[in-house]
Write an enzyme that holds these catalytic residues in place. Structure first.
Site: not given
Ligand code: NAD
Ligand code: SER
Length: 319
Positions: A8, A10-12, A142, A146
């Site tokens: 994953g 290419l996400g945030q 969610y 988690k």
């Molecule tokens: P995001 O949604 O920006 O990125 C997730 C990535 O996963 C995407 O690029 C998507 O294409 C990829 N993806 C989706 N399904 C997939 C699959 N089946 N196989 C492989 N890749 C797949 O999420 P993020 O913000 O980068 O979050 C990453 C992790 O951090 C997650 O576990 C999220 O729950 C956790 N998290 C994020 C935040 C936040 O504020 N961004 C806060 C708490 C926890």
């Molecule tokens: N930023 C995340 C969400 O809102 C927290 O896990 O889902």
């Protein structure tokens, strides 16, 4: 950590974590994977990239063997608001994807970083100064995934000796990649709208306090916990970490210090408001501070200054 694979990516978070890991460990030693391509992504273009669906256990194992990976940063997941739109998909990706990663890690002897979230808590959790170890009865899909993920990671450590570690991230704020459908996304959108239109309509109501963190601190947390001395870790999955907590009117006031004409109004989305109301106002992250020296660098004002500077360059807007 010598050879790292990120799911994953290419996400945030991954878009920035991949670059920092490549800076530290070398471009060729960090394998960036995602289920999709994002044209123009520096993370995709600055070293090895592979398409990978984390629900395909054999494909994960093949890549771990191909690149002789010893550490997996497992970021692929469906975030809170999107998970409420499609709970079945969220269960499949968040639970089965993690199970596959842990099984591959057990068989091929990898360490695993898995982010948990403030979403792992629920309405019966103490809301102010939420302790590291406390009631976790989330009411969202969610959150269910988690909490299950935290328990599964602890189980793989205790039962099979897999080096699993994680943090409970708050809402992460960044200017590189857009957020992926969470409840805290307003705190990113607000900066884009402040620069583009000088106004923002917030979907959470006034007084909704949530923990937040600027992405450079989020990246630091992910790397520091994986580099921590294992002998000092009492907890593993997952550490409360926070940098600031604020309500919408606080971030509005911080932006007004830099863009005085900025205004905000409200149009509350009941689904995301319900989710936010079930989460802590602020967490106690003293276990992370004591066990591996966690300390964030950014507060609301310093983050706002940096976000506005970097975003105005990205969007080519003079303020
Ligand atoms: P995001 O949604 O920006 O990125 C997730 C990535 O996963 C995407 O690029 C998507 O294409 C990829 N993806 C989706 N399904 C997939 C699959 N089946 N196989 C492989 N890749 C797949 O999420 P993020 O913000 O980068 O979050 C990453 C992790 O951090 C997650 O576990 C999220 O729950 C956790 N998290 C994020 C935040 C936040 O504020 N961004 C806060 C708490 C926890
Ligand atoms: N930023 C995340 C969400 O809102 C927290 O896990 O889902």
């Amino acid at each position: 950590m010598n050879r790292i694979l990120i799911t994953g990516s290419l996400g945030q978070i991954g878009s920035e974590l991949a670059l920092e890991l490549r800076k530290r460990y070398g471009n060729d030693n960090v394998v960036v994977t995602d289920i999709r391509r994002v044209e123009g992504s520096k993370a995709m273009e600055s070293g090895p990239f592979e398409l990978l669906d984390c629900t395909d256990a054999n494909a994960i194992a093949d890549l771990v063997k191909k690149y002789r990976v010893d550490t997996i940063y497992h970021l692929a997941a469906i975030l809170s608001a999107n998970a409420e739109k499609n709970p079945q998909l969220a269960w499949n990706i968040n639970i089965n994807g993690l199970y596959n990663v842990l099984e591959v890690a057990r068989e091929l002897k990898c360490s695993v970083f898995t982010p948990s979230s403030i979403g792992a808590f629920g309405p019966t959790t103490p809301k102010d100064g939420t302790p590291q170890d406390t009631i976790q009865r989330p009411t969202t899909m969610y959150g269910v995934t988690k909490v299950s993920g935290e328990l599964l990671c602890d189980y793989y450590h205790k039962r099979f000796g897999v080096d699993t570690r994680g943090v409970r991230y708050p809402g992460l704020i960044s200017y590189v990649a857009p957020p992926g459908g969470g409840t805290t996304d307003y705190a990113v959108e607000i900066y884009y709208e402040a620069l583009k239109n000088k106004k923002y309509t917030c979907y959470l109501k006034k007084g909704t306090h949530l923990d937040m963190m600027y992405m450079p601190d989020g990246i630091k947390a992910a790397i520091d916990v994986m580099e921590a001395d294992p002998n000092k870790l009492i907890h593993r999955n997952a550490f409360n970490v926070t940098a600031m907590n604020f309500a919408p009117e606080d971030i509005e006031a911080a932006i007004k210090k830099v863009i005085p004409e900025f205004t905000m109004d409200y149009d509350v989305d009941p689904v995301r408001q319900d989710i936010a109301d079930s989460w802590p106002n602020y967490m106690d992250d003293s276990s992370a501070r004591e066990e591996w020296g966690w300390k964030p660098n950014y507060d609301l004002d310093s983050m706002t200054d940096d976000m506005i500077e970097k975003l105005s360059k990205k969007l080519n807007i003079n303020i």
